[in-house]
Design a protein around this motif. Structure first.
Motif, short mmCIF file in Angstrom:
data_model
loop_
_atom_site.label_atom_id
_atom_site.label_comp_id
_atom_site.label_asym_id
_atom_site.label_seq_id
_atom_site.Cartn_x
_atom_site.Cartn_y
_atom_site.Cartn_z
N ALA A 82 0.82 -1.21 0.00
CA ALA A 82 0.00 0.00 0.00
C ALA A 82 0.85 1.26 0.00
CB ALA A 82 -0.93 0.00 1.22
N ASN A 83 0.55 2.17 -0.94
CA ASN A 83 1.21 3.47 -1.06
C ASN A 83 2.72 3.37 -1.24
OD1 ASN A 83 -1.13 5.02 -1.01
ND2 ASN A 83 -1.14 5.16 1.22
N VAL A 84 3.16 2.30 -1.91
CA VAL A 84 4.55 2.16 -2.32
C VAL A 84 4.58 2.06 -3.84
CG1 VAL A 84 6.68 0.83 -2.16
CG2 VAL A 84 5.17 1.00 -0.18
N ASN A 85 5.31 2.95 -4.49
CA ASN A 85 5.37 2.97 -5.94
C ASN A 85 6.84 2.88 -6.38
OD1 ASN A 85 4.40 3.06 -8.55
ND2 ASN A 85 3.83 5.21 -8.52
N PHE A 86 7.07 2.71 -7.67
CA PHE A 86 8.44 2.61 -8.18
C PHE A 86 8.50 3.19 -9.58
CE2 PHE A 86 6.31 -1.28 -9.49
CZ PHE A 86 6.67 -1.39 -10.83
N SER A 87 9.72 3.51 -10.02
CA SER A 87 9.94 3.96 -11.40
C SER A 87 11.17 3.26 -11.95
CB SER A 87 10.09 5.48 -11.46
OG SER A 87 11.19 5.91 -10.68
N GLU A 88 11.20 3.15 -13.28
CA GLU A 88 12.31 2.45 -13.93
C GLU A 88 13.26 3.45 -14.58
OE1 GLU A 88 11.56 -1.07 -16.14
OE2 GLU A 88 10.00 -1.78 -14.79
N GLY A 89 13.28 3.55 -15.91
CA GLY A 89 14.28 4.38 -16.56
C GLY A 89 15.63 3.70 -16.59
N GLY A 90 15.63 2.36 -16.56
CA GLY A 90 16.83 1.55 -16.60
C GLY A 90 16.45 0.14 -16.99
N SER A 91 17.33 -0.83 -16.69
CA SER A 91 17.06 -2.21 -17.04
C SER A 91 15.89 -2.78 -16.24
CB SER A 91 18.29 -3.07 -16.80
OG SER A 91 18.68 -3.02 -15.43
N LYS A 92 15.66 -2.23 -15.05
CA LYS A 92 14.56 -2.65 -14.20
C LYS A 92 14.31 -1.56 -13.17
CE LYS A 92 17.39 -5.27 -10.91
NZ LYS A 92 17.63 -6.58 -10.27
N ALA A 93 13.31 -1.75 -12.34
CA ALA A 93 12.95 -0.74 -11.35
C ALA A 93 14.08 -0.58 -10.33
CB ALA A 93 11.66 -1.15 -10.64
N LYS A 94 14.45 0.70 -10.05
CA LYS A 94 15.51 1.00 -9.09
C LYS A 94 15.12 2.05 -8.08
CE LYS A 94 18.53 2.12 -12.26
NZ LYS A 94 19.79 2.57 -12.91
N TYR A 95 14.07 2.81 -8.35
CA TYR A 95 13.74 3.97 -7.52
C TYR A 95 12.39 3.76 -6.84
CZ TYR A 95 17.60 5.94 -10.12
OH TYR A 95 18.84 6.16 -10.67
N ILE A 96 12.35 4.04 -5.54
CA ILE A 96 11.18 3.76 -4.70
C ILE A 96 10.54 5.07 -4.28
CG2 ILE A 96 10.35 2.49 -2.68
CD1 ILE A 96 13.21 1.18 -2.60
N GLN A 97 9.21 5.08 -4.26
CA GLN A 97 8.46 6.20 -3.68
C GLN A 97 7.50 5.66 -2.62
OE1 GLN A 97 7.81 5.84 -7.37
NE2 GLN A 97 9.91 6.56 -7.60
N ILE A 98 7.45 6.32 -1.50
CA ILE A 98 6.51 5.99 -0.43
C ILE A 98 5.65 7.21 -0.16
CG2 ILE A 98 6.25 5.34 2.00
CD1 ILE A 98 8.84 3.80 1.83
N GLY A 100 4.17 8.99 -2.25
CA GLY A 100 4.45 10.01 -3.25
C GLY A 100 5.79 10.69 -3.11
N MET A 101 6.64 10.25 -2.18
CA MET A 101 7.94 10.87 -1.95
C MET A 101 9.05 9.89 -2.31
SD MET A 101 7.19 12.75 1.71
CE MET A 101 6.36 11.31 2.41
N GLY A 102 9.97 10.35 -3.16
CA GLY A 102 11.08 9.51 -3.57
C GLY A 102 11.58 9.90 -4.94
N GLU A 103 12.82 9.56 -5.22
CA GLU A 103 13.43 9.93 -6.49
C GLU A 103 12.87 9.06 -7.62
OE1 GLU A 103 14.90 11.92 -3.61
OE2 GLU A 103 15.14 9.75 -3.52
N ARG A 104 12.94 9.60 -8.84
CA ARG A 104 12.47 8.86 -10.02
C ARG A 104 13.63 8.49 -10.94
NH1 ARG A 104 9.83 13.35 -9.51
NH2 ARG A 104 10.58 14.26 -11.47
N GLY A 105 14.80 9.02 -10.69
CA GLY A 105 15.97 8.74 -11.51
C GLY A 105 17.12 9.62 -11.07
N GLN A 106 18.31 9.39 -11.66
CA GLN A 106 19.47 10.21 -11.36
C GLN A 106 20.31 10.37 -12.61
OE1 GLN A 106 22.35 8.74 -8.51
NE2 GLN A 106 23.17 10.79 -8.13
N PHE A 107 20.73 11.62 -12.86
CA PHE A 107 21.60 11.92 -13.99
C PHE A 107 22.85 12.62 -13.44
CE2 PHE A 107 17.40 11.26 -15.68
CZ PHE A 107 17.64 10.48 -16.81
N GLU A 108 22.96 13.93 -13.58
CA GLU A 108 24.16 14.62 -13.09
C GLU A 108 24.09 14.99 -11.61
OE1 GLU A 108 25.24 18.05 -15.31
OE2 GLU A 108 26.18 16.94 -16.93
#
Length: 690
Positions: A82-98, A100-108
């Motif tokens: 419940a209320n745990v989400n994730f995002s990919e932008g890579g080979s598989k999911a790496k970023y967690i949101q609880i 609605g709070m949490g990173e979606r990816g990282q670049f520079e």
């Protein structure tokens, strides 16, 4: 209207579920005792407690839920809660949101995670790709700020992954999996006594390979987004004396995954001529000492060291033609982290205030370094940066029993956070600030089968630096975020333990809310950066239930409702107000409903339906994902220590998205480009336990 609907849903759900009860473990024929004894122990807090007596918004995913999912990405398994989400932008999911709070990816931009991610006491918050489900005992998901216990990287919550510990008895587990998309996995875990009465050990090795579900038509390959992962875990337990135990953990992770997930038509067919990589090579060590100083208190001392080499690269134009432009982007990171924690924890004879109050005091130190080299087709020279964050903290907590039924919890953490940043563009920043986290809670034990609680917690997330140019006009620094969060919950057990429930209502206010956004320069340089919204808020509900009508049949369900919005935020790129808009990665609802049926001593059938509402992909644009539901099922045959499991995921073959970008990548105007979630997958897992 939506806000009203969610409020009504919360009230209705509370009315339905507060007379229910929750337990994660499915029932097997000899489980009647197990239900009453409440064997699920939560250990991510200062003190171990049974799940039913824990006054936290928490989910525990037990081994019974994990044993047939070793080849599945761990982050996706978390997303079923419940209320745990994730995002990919890579080979598989790496970023967690609880919530609605949490990173979606990282670049520079250097990242201070919103969600803490711990594996056997080692902080993997900045290197989640290496997490594996093989030989895992349980996963604890703590929602809401954990500023007192975990500090800066726990604004949204903490995920704690706990592997199986060494045992005195010799144990072994062997497992092999085959599946579609050329999935092949094999794992071995062995443990037992190494030196009689002195040293126990356990080692596990897991190799997971898959071509993945992307087909690259241009290269005539089906493995450009494939999985190639190896993980090794070694654990030793030294029984120094009756009063002293030392635990040692070593992890080696070697993941060499591909990354080729985006296409012009948002399909699972790509045309890239330079597929990227999503790799992580990690060596991590942890040492923990538990020493009973005297009958009044014991001392826990832990130290860990990890080093990760990470590559994240991709074909930036997604094609081989170069009609509009051609480019490849590569990020090479070298991450190192050292942690040291020492805490004194009172025992029964160490209670204070007339033998009514337990206490914990401790000190913590962290040194995190992240060095980046970015190579891009359009760069005349590589971009490089060095980032270092150091933390020193003191913390304490008391648990005061007012009476047999009422208890108070008071915790405080003070942390000194120092950061240094420099890059090849001759940008230099440094900063030092003092951060404070707190917890105030009350528990009311109405009976042995019902616990009510209310907590008010303050969390924080340190500010930092953006590697943006002067010409961009974007903020080069962003402020520390503060979060005040209130939880109101009830844990209940009814019908002689056959029906259990954990329900939690929550509300939070965010000050200087950190908002991840991005922009593309005229020279096609994609840059991520972080700014601050003055204020934001969220509220919602989490409820989890389990019902055992018979010894052979069980039902479980979890529901998450969430409303998360900006109160005051203007996007610096286009000066467009986002006031009253929902934050990214914040679906209004999530649910997971499952059934487990033991046909007889040998056959077990499981099935569940997982659903999620649509949500904004980004805080920069207003494009949304589609809502979806997935159907999963498995059939298991067991004979003594041998088992065969036929499993299927997303059996309805639903198309859904796990990441979305909105920009002009082909000279035809801005459009939404999405990464697709896993299609229907199925396979066979054979295992043997000794």
């Amino acid at each position: 209207m939506k806000s009203t609907t969610l409020t009504i849903s919360i009230i209705a759900s509370t009315a339905i579920f507060t007379s229910s009860a929750f337990a994660l473990s499915p029932v097997v024929p000899d489980d009647a005792e197990r239900i009453e004894l409440d064997p699920i122990v939560v250990s991510a807090d200062f003190r171990e407690k049974t799940l039913s007596q824990t006054s936290n918004a928490i989910t525990v995913i037990g081994e019974d839920k994990l044993y047939d999912k070793a080849s599945q990405p761990l982050i996706e398994v978390l997303g079923s809660s419940a209320n745990v989400n994730f995002s990919e932008g890579g080979s598989k999911a790496k970023y967690i949101q609880i919530r609605g709070m949490g990173e979606r990816g990282q670049f520079e931009t250097p990242m201070n995670p919103s969600v803490g991610f711990m594996v056997d006491g080692i902080d993997f918050s900045n290197a989640t790709l290496g997490a594996s489900l093989f030989d895992v005992k349980q996963i604890e998901i703590l929602r809401g700020p954990q500023g007192t216990t975990f500090g800066a990287n726990a604004l949204a919550g903490v995920v704690s992954v706990q592997s199986n510990e060494p045992t005195k008895e010799t144990e072994a587990h062997v497992e092999a999996t085959i599946g579609n998309y050329n999935t092949q996995a094999v794992g071995v875990a062995v443990g037992g006594t190494l030196i009689e009465e002195k040293l126990l050990g356990r080692i596990s090795v897991y190799k997971n390979d898959s071509d993945g579900f992307i087909e690259n038509k241009h290269l005539n390959r089906k493995d450009t987004n494939g999985i190639d992962e190896l993980s090794i875990k070694t654990k030793l337990k030294w029984l120094v004396s009756d009063d002293h135990t030392v635990d040692f953990t070593y992890m080696r992770i070697d993941n060499d995954n591909g990354y080729d997930a985006f296409s012009q038509d948002n399909s699972r067919t790509t045309l890239s001529d330079e597929p990227g990589k999503d790799t992580q090579k990690t060596d991590a060590f942890a040492l923990k000492s538990t020493y009973q100083v005297n009958p009044a208190f014991h001392l826990e001392t832990s130290a860990s060291l990890s080093k990760s080499d990470i590559e994240y690269s991709y074909d930036e134009d997604w094609t081989y033609t170069g009609d509009y432009y051609t480019s490849k982007d590569q990020y090479l990171r070298d991450k190192k982290q050292k942690d040291f924690d020492i805490r004194a924890i009172s025992d029964e004879k160490g209670k204070i205030f007339n033998n009514t109050t337990n206490w914990t005091v401790g000190a913590y130190y962290k040194d995190f370094q992240s060095d980046l080299v970015r190579n891009n087709t359009y760069f005349t020279a590589p971009f490089s940066s060095d980032y270092q964050a150091k933390s020193k903290a003191l913390y304490g907590q008391i648990n005061h029993n007012v009476s047999d039924k009422i208890a108070l919890v008071l915790g405080l953490r003070v942390e000194s956070w120092t950061t240094d940043y420099s890059d090849s563009d001759l940008v230099n920043f440094n900063d030092t600030e003092t951060l404070k986290g707190a917890k105030l809670g009350i528990e009311y034990k109405k009976s042995d089968s019902q616990l009510f609680y209310a907590t008010l917690t303050k969390g924080y997330k340190p500010g930092g630096f953006n590697p943006v140019s002067d010409a961009s006009g974007l903020p080069k620094q962003y402020n520390t975020e503060a979060l005040w969060n209130a939880d109101f919950g009830v844990n209940g057990s009814y019908l002689d333990g056959k029906l259990k429930n954990r329900t939690n209502l929550f509300y939070g206010e965010r000050e200087d809310q950190q908002v991840g956004t991005s922009y593309v320069t005229e020279s096609y340089k994609y840059t991520d950066y972080i700014s601050n919204a003055k204020k934001g808020h969220y509220y919602g509900l989490e409820t989890e239930i389990n019902y055992y009508p018979t010894d052979t049949l069980s039902f479980d369900a979890s529901v998450g409702l969430l409303k998360s919005k900006f109160d005051n935020f203007t996007n610096p790129v286009d000066n467009v107000s986002k006031d009253d808009r929902e934050t990214a990665q914040s679906p209004s609802y999530q649910y997971n409903v499952g059934v487990n049926y033991m046909l007889n001593d040998n056959w077990n059938i499981k099935s569940n339906i997982l659903g999620k509402d649509s949500y904004y992909f980004s805080n920069t644009h207003d494009k949304k994902s589609q809502s979806y539901k997935l159907v999963n099922a498995s059939v298991e045959y067991m004979n003594d220590d041998f088992s065969v499991t036929l499993w299927g995921r997303n059996l309805n073959d639903t198309e859904y998205q796990t990441r979305g970008y909105y920009f002009d990548n082909f000279g035809t105007g801005a459009d939404l480009y999405t990464q697709q979630g896993s299609p229907r997958t199925f396979g066979l897992t054979v295992s043997y336990d000794y």
